[in-house]
Design a protein around this motif. Structure first.
Motif, mmCIF file in Angstrom:
data_model
loop_
_atom_site.group_PDB
_atom_site.id
_atom_site.type_symbol
_atom_site.label_atom_id
_atom_site.label_comp_id
_atom_site.label_asym_id
_atom_site.label_seq_id
_atom_site.Cartn_x
_atom_site.Cartn_y
_atom_site.Cartn_z
ATOM 1 N N LEU A 1 -81.440 2.642 78.078
ATOM 2 C CA LEU A 1 -80.121 2.414 77.776
ATOM 3 C C LEU A 1 -79.575 2.066 79.033
ATOM 4 C CD1 LEU A 1 -79.263 5.771 75.428
ATOM 5 C CD2 LEU A 1 -79.341 3.264 74.695
ATOM 6 N N VAL A 2 -79.647 2.652 79.994
ATOM 7 C CA VAL A 2 -79.220 2.183 81.356
ATOM 8 C C VAL A 2 -79.449 0.777 81.572
ATOM 9 C CG1 VAL A 2 -79.235 2.585 83.845
ATOM 10 C CG2 VAL A 2 -79.122 4.497 82.493
ATOM 11 N N HIS A 3 -80.707 0.411 81.289
ATOM 12 C CA HIS A 3 -81.073 -0.890 81.748
ATOM 13 C C HIS A 3 -80.029 -1.964 80.737
ATOM 14 C CE1 HIS A 3 -83.327 -4.653 82.485
ATOM 15 N NE2 HIS A 3 -83.555 -4.687 81.105
ATOM 16 N N ILE A 4 -79.933 -1.629 79.451
ATOM 17 C CA ILE A 4 -79.205 -2.413 78.695
ATOM 18 C C ILE A 4 -77.770 -2.233 78.814
ATOM 19 C CG2 ILE A 4 -78.173 -2.466 76.293
ATOM 20 C CD1 ILE A 4 -80.900 -1.363 75.271
ATOM 21 N N PHE A 5 -77.076 -1.201 79.572
ATOM 22 C CA PHE A 5 -75.836 -1.156 79.647
ATOM 23 C C PHE A 5 -75.529 -1.691 81.069
ATOM 24 C CE2 PHE A 5 -75.261 3.190 77.394
ATOM 25 C CZ PHE A 5 -75.285 2.512 76.068
ATOM 26 N N SER A 6 -76.443 -2.081 82.080
ATOM 27 C CA SER A 6 -76.510 -2.785 83.234
ATOM 28 C C SER A 6 -75.918 -4.252 82.927
ATOM 29 C CB SER A 6 -77.339 -2.605 84.046
ATOM 30 O OG SER A 6 -78.803 -3.468 83.470
ATOM 31 N N LEU A 7 -76.098 -4.661 81.567
ATOM 32 C CA LEU A 7 -75.677 -5.944 81.268
ATOM 33 C C LEU A 7 -74.627 -5.994 80.738
ATOM 34 C CD1 LEU A 7 -79.221 -6.979 79.286
ATOM 35 C CD2 LEU A 7 -78.738 -7.380 81.976
ATOM 36 N N HIS B 1 -59.150 -11.524 79.357
ATOM 37 C CA HIS B 1 -59.861 -11.369 80.674
ATOM 38 C C HIS B 1 -61.297 -11.127 80.375
ATOM 39 C CE1 HIS B 1 -61.284 -7.120 81.121
ATOM 40 N NE2 HIS B 1 -60.041 -6.592 80.396
ATOM 41 N N ASP B 2 -62.109 -11.784 81.162
ATOM 42 C CA ASP B 2 -63.692 -11.538 81.206
ATOM 43 C C ASP B 2 -63.817 -10.754 82.489
ATOM 44 O OD1 ASP B 2 -66.154 -12.026 81.227
ATOM 45 O OD2 ASP B 2 -66.211 -14.046 81.461
ATOM 46 N N ASN B 3 -64.168 -9.561 82.369
ATOM 47 C CA ASN B 3 -64.401 -8.855 83.858
ATOM 48 C C ASN B 3 -63.242 -9.086 84.678
ATOM 49 O OD1 ASN B 3 -66.421 -6.835 83.811
ATOM 50 N ND2 ASN B 3 -68.098 -8.491 84.384
ATOM 51 N N PHE B 4 -62.016 -8.894 84.232
ATOM 52 C CA PHE B 4 -60.722 -8.984 85.083
ATOM 53 C C PHE B 4 -60.745 -10.415 85.613
ATOM 54 C CE2 PHE B 4 -62.276 -4.456 86.238
ATOM 55 C CZ PHE B 4 -61.320 -3.757 85.167
ATOM 56 N N ASP C 1 -70.236 -5.854 80.740
ATOM 57 C CA ASP C 1 -69.081 -5.885 81.563
ATOM 58 C C ASP C 1 -68.338 -4.423 81.439
ATOM 59 O OD1 ASP C 1 -67.523 -5.548 79.475
ATOM 60 O OD2 ASP C 1 -67.023 -8.001 79.526
ATOM 61 N N VAL C 2 -67.243 -4.159 82.421
ATOM 62 C CA VAL C 2 -66.679 -2.644 82.456
ATOM 63 C C VAL C 2 -65.846 -2.242 81.048
ATOM 64 C CG1 VAL C 2 -64.655 -3.657 83.582
ATOM 65 C CG2 VAL C 2 -65.197 -1.262 83.744
ATOM 66 N N SER C 3 -65.581 -3.188 80.516
ATOM 67 C CA SER C 3 -64.886 -2.946 79.241
ATOM 68 C C SER C 3 -65.720 -2.477 78.014
ATOM 69 C CB SER C 3 -63.962 -4.050 78.446
ATOM 70 O OG SER C 3 -62.814 -4.634 79.328
ATOM 71 N N SER C 4 -66.816 -3.268 78.226
ATOM 72 C CA SER C 4 -67.927 -3.179 76.822
ATOM 73 C C SER C 4 -68.649 -1.611 77.465
ATOM 74 C CB SER C 4 -68.931 -4.424 76.921
ATOM 75 O OG SER C 4 -68.219 -5.383 76.596
ATOM 76 N N LEU C 5 -68.759 -1.231 78.553
ATOM 77 C CA LEU C 5 -69.540 -0.050 78.972
ATOM 78 C C LEU C 5 -68.359 1.130 78.685
ATOM 79 C CD1 LEU C 5 -71.705 1.081 80.601
ATOM 80 C CD2 LEU C 5 -70.381 0.760 82.808
ATOM 81 N N ILE C 6 -67.160 0.641 78.848
ATOM 82 C CA ILE C 6 -66.420 2.191 78.518
ATOM 83 C C ILE C 6 -66.482 2.103 76.934
ATOM 84 C CG2 ILE C 6 -64.032 2.774 78.504
ATOM 85 C CD1 ILE C 6 -63.541 1.348 81.007
ATOM 86 N N SER D 1 -72.818 -0.869 90.799
ATOM 87 C CA SER D 1 -72.961 -2.405 90.630
ATOM 88 C C SER D 1 -71.717 -3.004 90.398
ATOM 89 C CB SER D 1 -74.035 -2.646 89.336
ATOM 90 O OG SER D 1 -75.187 -2.158 89.828
ATOM 91 N N LEU D 2 -70.949 -2.556 89.427
ATOM 92 C CA LEU D 2 -69.529 -2.810 89.094
ATOM 93 C C LEU D 2 -68.591 -2.597 90.117
ATOM 94 C CD1 LEU D 2 -69.010 -1.288 85.465
ATOM 95 C CD2 LEU D 2 -69.293 -3.639 85.853
ATOM 96 N N PHE D 3 -68.805 -1.779 91.106
ATOM 97 C CA PHE D 3 -67.630 -1.731 92.323
ATOM 98 C C PHE D 3 -68.109 -2.840 92.988
ATOM 99 C CE2 PHE D 3 -66.183 -0.191 95.956
ATOM 100 C CZ PHE D 3 -65.128 0.707 95.848
#
Length: 291
Positions: free
Chosen positions: A119-125, A206-209, A127-132, A153-155
């Motif tokens: 799951l963590v590997h999938i979520f690493s792909l 927006h696309d990743n801000f 953007d922040v909106s989709s992760l939330i 990574s997002l930071f």
């Protein structure tokens, strides 16, 4: 009419993540400015409302259903009788189709829980909106989205380490990312899905801000969009650009804004980092472009 076309509301409706934001814009347009709009723009809004209801079964998320339920209430209160009846019929058909699709999905699919590292590997792909958004699906997904490496990574993508004075083992990267979002007012974009791009002078999804247009991304580097809230989108559509005009809009329209703010995906308050954006999920749960 050109301003409405530039907003690309239809594109937002066809995207699973942006669908609730696009519905929220339609709600605000209807509640705050519908009576002031020309007939051709009203026709576009009507068609997009029909599209929103037609696409609802494909979305099949709690946020999408909630947004569609709020949209139909605005339609009932503002549209003329014939259009209102057509929209309500479309909405009821969509709810029936959604119920059948959900039941069929539950009966035919038994999805096993994925290991946390997968799951963590999938979520690493994402953007922040989709992760939330993913954090609101289930407990296991929520646990995976709290993995520090994801937020680090997002930071790294959006901010500079210069703002951090103490990085130590166990450092809370999600909290650091959240704090920087507050500093730069980026949570507004997470709530509205919108930002203003000064390079193409456009309100965009927006696309990743950042602006989704490749040329703007190339020219802007890591520069982020200016945050835009939904009521500002309505002001843009009405040709209102000054802060005094914005206050006139809010004061002159008799709207039950509380229901829109509390039940929709966005809150227009300046302290826009309420618990809904960052908190653990519950189960089932200014710049305006020149004319």
């Amino acid at each position: 009419m050109m301003r409405y076309e530039n907003l690309m509301v239809g594109d937002g409706l066809s995207d699973h993540h942006r669908y609730p934001f696009a519905c929220n814009e339609l709600i605000s347009m209807i509640d705050l400015g519908y009576s002031r709009l020309p007939k051709d723009v009203k026709a576009f809004i009507f068609q997009d409302c029909l599209s929103a209801f037609h696409l609802l079964p494909e979305m099949n998320t709690t946020a999408a259903v909630s947004a569609a339920n709020l949209l139909v209430k605005s339609v009932e209160s503002a549209f003329p009788k014939q259009k209102k009846n057509l929209a309500i019929v479309q909405f009821k058909q969509a709810k029936v189709a959604l119920k059948r699709r959900t039941k069929s999905h539950e009966e035919s699919i038994d999805t096993p829980s994925l290991p946390q590292d997968v799951l963590v590997h999938i979520f690493s792909l994402l953007d922040v909106s989709s992760l939330i958004s993913s954090s609101q699906v289930s407990r296991s997904w929520n646990l995976a989205t709290h993995e520090g490496s994801l937020w680090r990574s997002l930071f790294n993508l959006h901010f500079s380490h210069d703002v951090l004075t103490h990085i130590h083992p166990g450092f809370d990267w999600k909290e650091a990312f959240k704090n920087e979002c507050i500093v730069y007012n980026l949570s507004k974009m997470l709530r509205s899905g919108r930002g203003y791009c000064s390079y193409c002078d456009t309100l965009v999804w927006h696309d990743n801000f950042r602006c989704p247009k490749k040329q703007c991304q190339f020219e802007s580097g890591k520069e982020q969009l200016d945050p835009i809230l939904t009521h500002q989108v309505v002001n843009y559509l009405l040709g209102i650009t000054s802060s005094s005009d914005e206050s006139n809009l809010d004061e002159s329209d008799s709207v039950d804004s509380g229901s829109v703010e509390s039940d929709s995906v966005e809150s227009d308050s300046d302290g826009g980092d309420g618990p809904g954006l960052w908190a653990n999920p519950k189960k089932h749960t200014e710049r305006i472009p020149t004319p």
